[in-house]
Every structure is written in C-alpha cells, then in structure tokens.
Design a protein around this motif. Structure first.
Motif, PDB file in Angstrom:
ATOM      1  N   PRO A 173       0.790  -1.236   0.000  1.00  0.00           N
ATOM      2  CA  PRO A 173       0.000   0.000   0.000  1.00  0.00           C
ATOM      3  C   PRO A 173       0.824   1.290   0.000  1.00  0.00           C
ATOM      4  O   PRO A 173       0.466   2.258   0.690  1.00  0.00           O
ATOM      5  CB  PRO A 173      -0.820  -0.141   1.285  1.00  0.00           C
ATOM      6  CG  PRO A 173       0.086  -0.874   2.223  1.00  0.00           C
ATOM      7  CD  PRO A 173       0.863  -1.842   1.351  1.00  0.00           C
ATOM      8  N   ASP A 174       1.907   1.309  -0.742  1.00  0.00           N
ATOM      9  CA  ASP A 174       2.739   2.516  -0.809  1.00  0.00           C
ATOM     10  C   ASP A 174       2.123   3.485  -1.807  1.00  0.00           C
ATOM     11  O   ASP A 174       2.286   3.332  -3.026  1.00  0.00           O
ATOM     12  CB  ASP A 174       4.162   2.145  -1.226  1.00  0.00           C
ATOM     13  CG  ASP A 174       5.103   3.341  -1.218  1.00  0.00           C
ATOM     14  OD1 ASP A 174       4.640   4.478  -0.985  1.00  0.00           O
ATOM     15  OD2 ASP A 174       6.322   3.145  -1.451  1.00  0.00           O
ATOM     16  N   GLY A 175       1.426   4.488  -1.300  1.00  0.00           N
ATOM     17  CA  GLY A 175       0.727   5.430  -2.156  1.00  0.00           C
ATOM     18  C   GLY A 175       1.631   6.284  -3.019  1.00  0.00           C
ATOM     19  O   GLY A 175       1.157   6.930  -3.960  1.00  0.00           O
ATOM     20  N   ARG A 176       2.929   6.293  -2.723  1.00  0.00           N
ATOM     21  CA  ARG A 176       3.840   7.113  -3.530  1.00  0.00           C
ATOM     22  C   ARG A 176       3.883   6.653  -4.978  1.00  0.00           C
ATOM     23  O   ARG A 176       4.105   7.466  -5.883  1.00  0.00           O
ATOM     24  CB  ARG A 176       5.243   7.086  -2.919  1.00  0.00           C
ATOM     25  CG  ARG A 176       5.351   7.811  -1.587  1.00  0.00           C
ATOM     26  CD  ARG A 176       6.725   7.635  -0.975  1.00  0.00           C
ATOM     27  NE  ARG A 176       6.995   6.235  -0.636  1.00  0.00           N
ATOM     28  CZ  ARG A 176       8.114   5.799  -0.084  1.00  0.00           C
ATOM     29  NH1 ARG A 176       9.099   6.658   0.182  1.00  0.00           N
ATOM     30  NH2 ARG A 176       8.278   4.523   0.199  1.00  0.00           N
ATOM     31  N   VAL A 177       3.668   5.363  -5.217  1.00  0.00           N
ATOM     32  CA  VAL A 177       3.717   4.886  -6.603  1.00  0.00           C
ATOM     33  C   VAL A 177       2.523   5.394  -7.407  1.00  0.00           C
ATOM     34  O   VAL A 177       2.555   5.374  -8.644  1.00  0.00           O
ATOM     35  CB  VAL A 177       3.783   3.344  -6.669  1.00  0.00           C
ATOM     36  CG1 VAL A 177       4.984   2.817  -5.900  1.00  0.00           C
ATOM     37  CG2 VAL A 177       2.499   2.713  -6.152  1.00  0.00           C
ATOM     38  N   LEU A 178       1.479   5.858  -6.715  1.00  0.00           N
ATOM     39  CA  LEU A 178       0.306   6.403  -7.402  1.00  0.00           C
ATOM     40  C   LEU A 178       0.446   7.896  -7.661  1.00  0.00           C
ATOM     41  O   LEU A 178      -0.501   8.543  -8.119  1.00  0.00           O
ATOM     42  CB  LEU A 178      -0.959   6.124  -6.582  1.00  0.00           C
ATOM     43  CG  LEU A 178      -1.237   4.646  -6.282  1.00  0.00           C
ATOM     44  CD1 LEU A 178      -2.529   4.505  -5.476  1.00  0.00           C
ATOM     45  CD2 LEU A 178      -1.325   3.831  -7.572  1.00  0.00           C
ATOM     46  N   GLN A 179       1.621   8.431  -7.381  1.00  0.00           N
ATOM     47  CA  GLN A 179       1.913   9.837  -7.673  1.00  0.00           C
ATOM     48  C   GLN A 179       2.800   9.966  -8.915  1.00  0.00           C
ATOM     49  O   GLN A 179       3.157  11.073  -9.298  1.00  0.00           O
ATOM     50  CB  GLN A 179       2.613  10.500  -6.478  1.00  0.00           C
ATOM     51  CG  GLN A 179       1.877  10.344  -5.154  1.00  0.00           C
ATOM     52  CD  GLN A 179       0.475  10.905  -5.193  1.00  0.00           C
ATOM     53  OE1 GLN A 179       0.255  11.975  -5.746  1.00  0.00           O
ATOM     54  NE2 GLN A 179      -0.466  10.173  -4.591  1.00  0.00           N
ATOM     55  N   ARG A 180       3.172   8.844  -9.528  1.00  0.00           N
ATOM     56  CA  ARG A 180       4.049   8.861 -10.693  1.00  0.00           C
ATOM     57  C   ARG A 180       3.230   8.621 -11.962  1.00  0.00           C
ATOM     58  O   ARG A 180       2.038   8.346 -11.891  1.00  0.00           O
ATOM     59  CB  ARG A 180       5.136   7.786 -10.561  1.00  0.00           C
ATOM     60  CG  ARG A 180       5.928   7.875  -9.263  1.00  0.00           C
ATOM     61  CD  ARG A 180       6.785   6.637  -9.069  1.00  0.00           C
ATOM     62  NE  ARG A 180       7.392   6.589  -7.734  1.00  0.00           N
ATOM     63  CZ  ARG A 180       7.900   5.494  -7.190  1.00  0.00           C
ATOM     64  NH1 ARG A 180       7.878   4.347  -7.848  1.00  0.00           N
ATOM     65  NH2 ARG A 180       8.420   5.539  -5.968  1.00  0.00           N
ATOM     66  N   THR A 181       3.891   8.693 -13.098  1.00  0.00           N
ATOM     67  CA  THR A 181       3.244   8.359 -14.365  1.00  0.00           C
ATOM     68  C   THR A 181       3.943   7.152 -14.972  1.00  0.00           C
ATOM     69  O   THR A 181       5.108   6.865 -14.681  1.00  0.00           O
ATOM     70  CB  THR A 181       3.283   9.532 -15.346  1.00  0.00           C
ATOM     71  OG1 THR A 181       4.640   9.932 -15.569  1.00  0.00           O
ATOM     72  CG2 THR A 181       2.484  10.721 -14.797  1.00  0.00           C
ATOM     73  N   TYR A 182       3.214   6.446 -15.844  1.00  0.00           N
ATOM     74  CA  TYR A 182       3.701   5.166 -16.359  1.00  0.00           C
ATOM     75  C   TYR A 182       3.436   5.028 -17.855  1.00  0.00           C
ATOM     76  O   TYR A 182       2.496   5.623 -18.399  1.00  0.00           O
ATOM     77  CB  TYR A 182       3.017   4.017 -15.604  1.00  0.00           C
ATOM     78  CG  TYR A 182       3.335   4.030 -14.126  1.00  0.00           C
ATOM     79  CD1 TYR A 182       4.484   3.412 -13.644  1.00  0.00           C
ATOM     80  CD2 TYR A 182       2.509   4.688 -13.219  1.00  0.00           C
ATOM     81  CE1 TYR A 182       4.798   3.444 -12.288  1.00  0.00           C
ATOM     82  CE2 TYR A 182       2.817   4.734 -11.865  1.00  0.00           C
ATOM     83  CZ  TYR A 182       3.961   4.101 -11.410  1.00  0.00           C
ATOM     84  OH  TYR A 182       4.282   4.147 -10.062  1.00  0.00           O
TER      85      TYR A 182
END
Length: 217
Positions: A112-121
């Motif tokens: 559940p590391d929300g930081r990965v949902l602050q990036r783009t892919y």
C-alpha cells in the motif's frame, strides 16, 4: 442505486442466487453486487490470504502470460510499468522486470505505498483485479490518469456474456467478486475515454491512451 462504474442512476435486477442479488446498469451494462453485500476489509483480506500465488510456479506464469505477452508486444523495455493489485505474491511485475522493464507495484492490502500512485507510467496492468473493485469508476479513472500519452492499460478479468450463462457461472461464486464487465461495458468505457479496446482471447482487455495531438505547424 447508481452504477459504481458510470454513476448512471438506472440499474435493474439481473440475477439472484442463494447469497446475494446482482444488478445491471442500463448505460454501461456493468453487472454488480449491491454495496450491502460486500465483505468487510478484514474478511476480504482473509480471503486473499488464502491465495497461493507463487512467482516460481510455471503454471501461474503461463496464466499471467495471457496479459504479459500482448503487453510486451506493444510496449518495449525499459518502459516504466505499474502492476496494480499485485496481491500477496507479486509475479506479473517480476516477469516484466526480468524482461528489462522498470516496474512498480501497488496493492491496497499487500503493497500500500501510495507514492507509486503519484508517478506516471508507460503501461499499467491489473490482472484479476477489476472484478474486486468497489468503486471501479474511480479506480479506472485514476489509473488512466497515471498513464502517459500513448500508454497502455491492460486488464485481465472474465467477461459476462448473458443472463443465462451468468446464472451458472462459477466466477460469480467468489464472494470477493463484486463487479462483472462485458464486451459492451469496456466498449462504453473506451468510447467515453476516446480510445479503442483490444480484446485478446476471452479475458484480456488492452486500452491505449491517445497520444498528444500533433503540434500545429
């Protein structure tokens, strides 16, 4: 009772079994379980804890290759990818990493590391995830917004065909499965987001985010 995908207010009875009812949206055609019949987070996680997803299991890798291979054909390494809903034994992300991709994982229970949902892919995968979503409209929109222009969203989920088949469908028996998509549902979602849906086999859906429009000369 609004649809959890498109928020349309007109939903109708679709099916009833011994445990719960199912409704269908009149606009996007999603079949879903009413909120009152959802599991609590504790019971839901206990169910997922029973999953035996072993990254070293060749059979499990073959299963995931149904999504891995068509995505790899469309996106070349070292592209950045996110495996959303990676589960207790992340494997799809490992397969991509082994092939040279830069991977991140997210799972509300296990990673559940929300930081990965602050990036783009460049691409996002979600294998056997869509059917578990309580708020599929919000989640799919959020993932879509994390994609770079021209990026791909790859989903693997079993599809509803018709009411007769649904009545005898084993897929609905899993108590954590609460949303059931169809070809029509993904076609609606693709049209709403200005893209096309590529259907691979019977359970893989690939959606490409439109690239930036060409610059004016």
């Amino acid at each position: 009772m609004p649809c959890p995908l498109c928020r349309h207010g007109h939903t109708v009875f679709y099916h009833q079994d011994e445990r719960r009812p199912y409704r269908q949206c009149g606009r996007c055609r999603l079949v879903f379980v009413p909120p009152a019949y959802r599991l609590s987070p504790t019971v839901e996680k206990a169910h997922y804890d029973l999953h035996d997803n072993d990254p070293g299991d060749p059979g499990y890798r073959r299963f995931l290759s149904r999504l891995f291979e068509p995505m790899r054909e469309r996106v070349a390494p070292p592209a950045r990818g996110l495996d959303f809903g990676s589960g207790p034994g992340p494997t799809l992300s490992l397969m991509f990493a082994e092939a040279g991709y830069d991977m991140a994982i997210y799972d509300p229970f296990y990673a559940p590391d929300g930081r990965v949902l602050q990036r783009t892919y460049d691409f996002i995968t979600a294998s056997e995830v869509a059917e578990h979503l309580y708020a599929p409209g919000e989640v799919l929109t959020r993932l879509w917004n994390l994609l770079r222009p021209g990026g791909w969203l790859g989903l693997m989920t079993k599809l509803v065909s018709d009411q007769g088949a649904f009545a005898n469908w084993h897929y609905k028996l899993d108590p954590t499965h609460v949303c059931f998509f169809s070809l029509e549902t993904f076609a609606w979602w693709a049209g709403r987001n200005g893209c096309e849906a590529d259907f691979i086999g019977t359970d893989v859906i690939l959606l490409r985010k439109p690239p930036h429009p060409p610059s004016a000369v």
